[in-house]
Design a protein around this motif. Structure first.
Motif, short mmCIF file in Angstrom:
data_model
loop_
_atom_site.label_atom_id
_atom_site.label_comp_id
_atom_site.label_asym_id
_atom_site.label_seq_id
_atom_site.Cartn_x
_atom_site.Cartn_y
_atom_site.Cartn_z
N ASP A 206 1.07 -0.94 -0.10
CA ASP A 206 -0.34 0.28 -0.02
C ASP A 206 0.80 1.72 -0.03
OD1 ASP A 206 -1.77 2.55 0.83
OD2 ASP A 206 -3.32 0.90 1.92
N PRO A 207 0.35 1.79 -1.11
CA PRO A 207 2.11 3.56 -1.36
C PRO A 207 1.11 4.33 -0.02
CG PRO A 207 -0.09 3.68 -2.70
CD PRO A 207 0.10 1.80 -2.23
N GLU A 208 0.75 3.96 0.49
CA GLU A 208 -0.43 5.55 1.28
C GLU A 208 0.84 4.79 3.82
OE1 GLU A 208 -1.24 8.91 1.86
OE2 GLU A 208 -1.61 8.32 -1.14
N THR A 209 0.47 3.76 2.84
CA THR A 209 0.70 3.18 4.73
C THR A 209 1.93 1.98 4.32
OG1 THR A 209 -0.26 0.93 4.04
CG2 THR A 209 -1.42 2.86 5.07
N GLY A 210 2.63 1.56 3.51
CA GLY A 210 3.51 0.77 3.43
C GLY A 210 3.37 -0.65 3.55
N GLU A 211 1.86 -1.13 4.30
CA GLU A 211 1.59 -2.19 4.59
C GLU A 211 2.08 -3.28 3.24
OE1 GLU A 211 -2.85 -4.31 5.85
OE2 GLU A 211 -2.36 -2.24 5.40
N TYR A 212 1.75 -4.43 3.70
CA TYR A 212 2.48 -6.14 2.38
C TYR A 212 1.22 -5.75 2.36
CZ TYR A 212 3.62 -10.35 0.84
OH TYR A 212 3.18 -11.22 -0.37
N LYS A 213 0.63 -6.24 0.92
CA LYS A 213 -0.48 -6.43 0.91
C LYS A 213 -0.27 -8.12 -0.36
CE LYS A 213 -2.88 -3.32 -2.55
NZ LYS A 213 -3.17 -2.22 -3.47
N ASP A 214 1.11 -8.25 -1.51
CA ASP A 214 0.93 -9.30 -2.82
C ASP A 214 1.54 -9.55 -2.95
OD1 ASP A 214 -0.08 -12.01 -3.56
OD2 ASP A 214 -1.21 -10.75 -4.75
N ASN A 215 2.09 -10.83 -3.43
CA ASN A 215 3.50 -10.96 -4.33
C ASN A 215 3.19 -11.24 -5.87
OD1 ASN A 215 2.59 -13.60 -2.38
ND2 ASN A 215 4.36 -14.12 -3.30
N PRO A 216 2.84 -11.26 -6.97
CA PRO A 216 1.98 -11.47 -7.66
C PRO A 216 3.39 -12.05 -8.46
CG PRO A 216 2.04 -8.85 -7.20
CD PRO A 216 2.54 -9.65 -6.42
N GLY A 217 2.72 -12.70 -9.33
CA GLY A 217 3.38 -13.79 -9.92
C GLY A 217 5.36 -12.78 -11.11
N GLY A 218 4.64 -11.51 -11.71
CA GLY A 218 5.38 -11.30 -12.50
C GLY A 218 6.01 -11.66 -13.78
N GLN A 219 6.92 -11.68 -14.00
CA GLN A 219 7.77 -12.17 -15.10
C GLN A 219 7.87 -13.93 -15.18
OE1 GLN A 219 9.98 -8.44 -15.94
NE2 GLN A 219 10.95 -9.67 -16.70
N GLY A 220 7.32 -14.20 -14.04
CA GLY A 220 7.51 -15.66 -13.71
C GLY A 220 6.09 -16.23 -14.07
N TYR A 221 5.94 -18.00 -13.96
CA TYR A 221 4.58 -18.55 -13.58
C TYR A 221 4.03 -17.95 -13.83
CZ TYR A 221 1.50 -22.43 -14.77
OH TYR A 221 0.22 -23.43 -14.76
N GLU A 222 4.16 -18.00 -12.35
CA GLU A 222 3.15 -16.71 -11.11
C GLU A 222 3.40 -17.08 -9.80
OE1 GLU A 222 0.07 -20.96 -10.56
OE2 GLU A 222 2.08 -21.95 -9.38
#
Length: 376
Positions: A206-222
């Motif tokens: 969260d760019p306002e609080t800095g709270e961790y939200k998720d780890n999306p798959g990005g350029q890998g498989y998932e």
């Protein structure tokens, strides 16, 4: 022998160096100051003319500076300087730049300054560092990767951009820029690198609080998979973080990432799969991950004790020997290393020659021969 390698291997490396020189000398004379990415029909197009701020636009200049440093031939220098000057328009455009300013200006302006003392190049590098530092979000202690709506995303790749801040902090006597690099690295230790040595590509805060939200798959498989080039960024990036800070936690992270990478590539004759945690079919590889990992392993080997070095040097050598089977050394053809992949889900630049594969191949060959120039 450099890195303690035997005479037979040294002769093999000398042969690679001769091929590299012939290839890149011909390519330099033919291409001039273009910014290659992936060849089309066997020929490079100028990515700089299509998208000047593309993150890959500094790698060819980095190759040219490596060759100038090794062989002192002016053709390499002039072509690299031409690329650097073209990138001035990207600095002026500014708003399209993202965290990859390190990849762009470490390989151009900072390399130029270190090799020639060009004061204009120094200023360009400091300007780029200021842009990178300006992307720091103190709420989450991370450097924002991209522009637009993705304000909370940080990625493993940024570890390779941080040397721009370490360099600039020394040049500009600005400890704050070094601290930004350190805080991003600490974030990566907590959220990007996993306890088993594997790595996320992306994390989202969260760019306002800095709270961790998720780890999306990005350029890998998932999400939760293991994108191999991300693993190589982790090895090299953490080894570089140790070089600049001497923080033992960073060296330990580089080792853990390296051990995970080495274990996985050993199952495929040291050719990295595109993702180490993807379905068995289809089989996708990424030779750029192998070339980058070779460089990172050699960097890591320089920070460990005498009896630990061979593990990393020999693993780097195996990576280099494996990917060289994918090399095109004909001087009349563009590009060297085939089998590179940008991301899992895009066919257009999957298992093709990619310019950063050529860069890391060049660095690895020259580094083994103790002729490489310190870009990072």
């Amino acid at each position: 022998m450099p890195y303690g390698i035997d005479n037979e291997t040294e002769e093999w490396l000398k042969g690679l160096e001769k091929k590299l020189y012939a290839k890149l000398k011909a390519q330099c004379l033919r291409l001039g100051s273009i910014m290659p990415y992936v060849p089309e029909h066997g020929c490079y197009y100028d990515m700089g003319a299509r998208e000047l701020t593309a993150w890959t636009n500094g790698f060819y200049a980095g190759m040219l500076w490596q060759m100038y440093h090794a062989f002192k031939e002016e053709e390499f220098r002039r072509a690299a300087e031409g690329i650097e000057e073209r990138l001035d328009a990207a600095l002026e455009e500014f708003v399209k730049l993202d965290h990859d300013v390190g990849f762009l200006w470490l390989h151009t302006a900072v390399a130029d300054w270190r090799l020639t003392g060009n004061e204009t190049s120094r200023k360009r590098g400091l300007h780029a560092a200021g842009i990178l530092a300006g992307r720091y979000n103190p709420a989450g202690h991370y450097i924002r990767a991209w522009n637009g709506v993705r304000q909370g995303v940080a990625i493993v790749d940024c570890l390779m951009n941080l040397p721009l801040l370490y360099w600039a902090a020394q040049e500009n006597e600005s400890p704050a820029w070094k601290q930004i690099a350190i805080e991003h690295t600490e974030m990566a230790l907590r959220y990007i690198l996993r306890p088993d040595g594997s790595s996320n590509h992306m994390v989202d805060f969260d760019p306002e609080t800095g709270e961790y939200k998720d780890n999306p798959g990005g350029q890998g498989y998932e999400s939760g998979s293991s994108w191999s080039r991300g693993q190589s960024w982790a090895i090299y990036g953490m080894a570089l973080a140790y070089r600049y800070t001497k923080n033992q936690a960073y060296l330990d992270a580089a080792k853990l990432s390296a051990h995970y990478f080495m274990a996985n590539v050993s199952l495929n004759d040291y050719i990295p799969l595109l993702d180490f945690r993807a379905p068995k079919e289809p089989v996708y590889i990424d030779t750029t991950a192998g070339a980058c990992a070779a460089c990172g392993l050699l960097e890591l080997s320089e920070h460990v004790g005498e009896y630990e070095k061979p593990l990393y040097v020999q693993s780097a050598l195996r990576c280099l020997k494996a990917v060289q089977a994918f090399c095109e050394w004909d001087p009349d053809k563009d590009s060297i290393l085939d089998g590179g992949s940008a991301r899992y889900d895009r066919a257009s630049d999957r298992q093709v020659p990619i310019i950063y594969g050529d860069y890391f191949l060049t660095e690895a060959i020259l580094r083994f021969r103790e002729k490489a120039f310190l870009i990072w």
